[in-house]
Write an enzyme that holds these catalytic residues in place. Structure first.
Site, short mmCIF file in Angstrom:
data_model
loop_
_atom_site.label_atom_id
_atom_site.label_comp_id
_atom_site.label_asym_id
_atom_site.label_seq_id
_atom_site.Cartn_x
_atom_site.Cartn_y
_atom_site.Cartn_z
N GLY A 14 3.39 -15.79 -14.91
CA GLY A 14 3.99 -14.48 -14.69
C GLY A 14 5.40 -14.60 -14.14
O GLY A 14 5.89 -13.74 -13.42
N TYR A 174 -9.00 -3.07 -11.39
CA TYR A 174 -7.93 -3.76 -10.67
C TYR A 174 -8.41 -4.19 -9.28
O TYR A 174 -8.25 -5.35 -8.88
CB TYR A 174 -6.70 -2.86 -10.55
CG TYR A 174 -5.53 -3.52 -9.87
CD1 TYR A 174 -4.72 -4.43 -10.55
CD2 TYR A 174 -5.23 -3.24 -8.54
CE1 TYR A 174 -3.65 -5.04 -9.93
CE2 TYR A 174 -4.15 -3.85 -7.91
CZ TYR A 174 -3.36 -4.74 -8.61
OH TYR A 174 -2.30 -5.36 -7.97
N SER A 177 -10.99 -6.97 -9.54
CA SER A 177 -10.38 -8.24 -9.95
C SER A 177 -9.68 -8.90 -8.77
O SER A 177 -9.77 -10.13 -8.58
CB SER A 177 -9.40 -8.03 -11.11
OG SER A 177 -8.21 -7.36 -10.70
N ILE A 207 4.89 -2.88 -3.84
CA ILE A 207 6.17 -3.59 -3.85
C ILE A 207 7.05 -3.03 -4.96
O ILE A 207 6.55 -2.60 -6.01
CB ILE A 207 5.95 -5.11 -4.07
CG1 ILE A 207 4.87 -5.66 -3.12
CG2 ILE A 207 7.25 -5.87 -3.90
CD1 ILE A 207 5.20 -5.57 -1.65
#
Length: 269
Positions: A14, A174, A177, A207
């Site tokens: 990523g 989400y 996970s 963020i």
């Protein structure tokens, strides 16, 4: 003063944007050579070239789908073949929801009609779990295998989320996970300690990255975030990158199996 990662080699998944890119920039500034892995080939190559030009470090790009076991193992072999060592691996690849595209403006997560679990197809669940949890597992597993093969200690850092501790209605897949990443980190911390491999995680709050672009453009979304965040602001990618640097460096030499939370106090109390 010596750079904290001078002479070391780091792999970052990523790495083309968001927290992965911010950490890559910080690691290279601290003396590390890098292999950046990302599904976005164009952005990845541009990021690698920009960081190399800025820092003078060697930075390579490797196209990667983190759900592909063979490619993930090939990534670690590539790093070892290119640089002769592997010191740090940061698993930062992830998505906020099924079909997520970096920077897209999405519907509010607390909209029951579109995002509550009872109204979502199981395929959405599988996609997020595959990328955010299984992808992190495959990355950490391949990293550990490479480090063990080299007979060298190392640091593996997984990007979790405060959502792994604080449930977010409308983001079940989400949240689950990321909770899985936190437990995976604890298990691997125990399993790999005898090899001198430290495994830790970071659980950021909200963020200012492409992943939160939609929330930041929605006044109600901003209000929701501020209501959850005692420090009353979004975090900066550099603040997460500083946490990653701490976990990558010898300054965290007695840390393993831990999750650090740069999140403005969301889970205080």
């Amino acid at each position: 003063m010596d750079s904290k990662l001078k002479g070391q080699v780091a792999v970052i998944t990523g790495g083309a944007s968001g927290l992965g890119r911010a950490s890559a920039e910080r690691f290279a500034a601290e003396g590390a050579d890098l292999v950046l892995a990302d599904l976005n080939e164009r952005a990845g190559e541009e990021t690698a070239a920009a960081i190399a030009a800025e820092t003078g470090q060697q930075v390579e790009f490797f196209e990667l789908d983190v759900t592909d076991e063979e490619k993930t193992e090939a990534l670690m072999r590539h790093a070892v073949d290119a640089f002769g060592r592997l010191d740090v691996v940061l698993a930062a690849a992830g998505v906020s929801s099924a079909g997520y595209v970096s920077g897209q403006v999405t519907v509010r997560i607390d909209d029951p009609e579109t995002n509550y679990l009872v109204n979502k197809p199981p395929a959405d669940w599988r996609q997020v779990i595959d990328i955010n949890l299984t992808g992190v597992m495959l990355t950490a597993r391949a990293a550990a295998q490479a480090m063990i093969g080299l007979g060298s200690p190392g640091s593996i850092i997984n990007i979790a989320s405060v959502a792994g501790r604080v449930p977010l209605a409308g983001a079940a897949e989400y949240s689950v996970s990321k909770a899985g990443v936190i437990m995976l980190t604890q298990v691997l911390g125990r399993e790999l300690a005898d090899h001198g491999i430290r495994v830790n995680a970071i659980g950021p709050g909200f963020i200012e990255t492409p992943m939160t672009a939609g929330v930041r453009q929605d006044p109600e979304g901003v209000e929701m975030v501020m209501a959850m965040t005692p420090m009353q602001r979004f975090g900066q990618p550099s603040e997460v990158a500083s946490t990653a640097l701490f976990l990558a460096s010898n300054e965290s030499s007695y840390f393993t199996g831990q999750t650090l939370y740069p999140n403005g106090g969301i889970n205080v109390g």
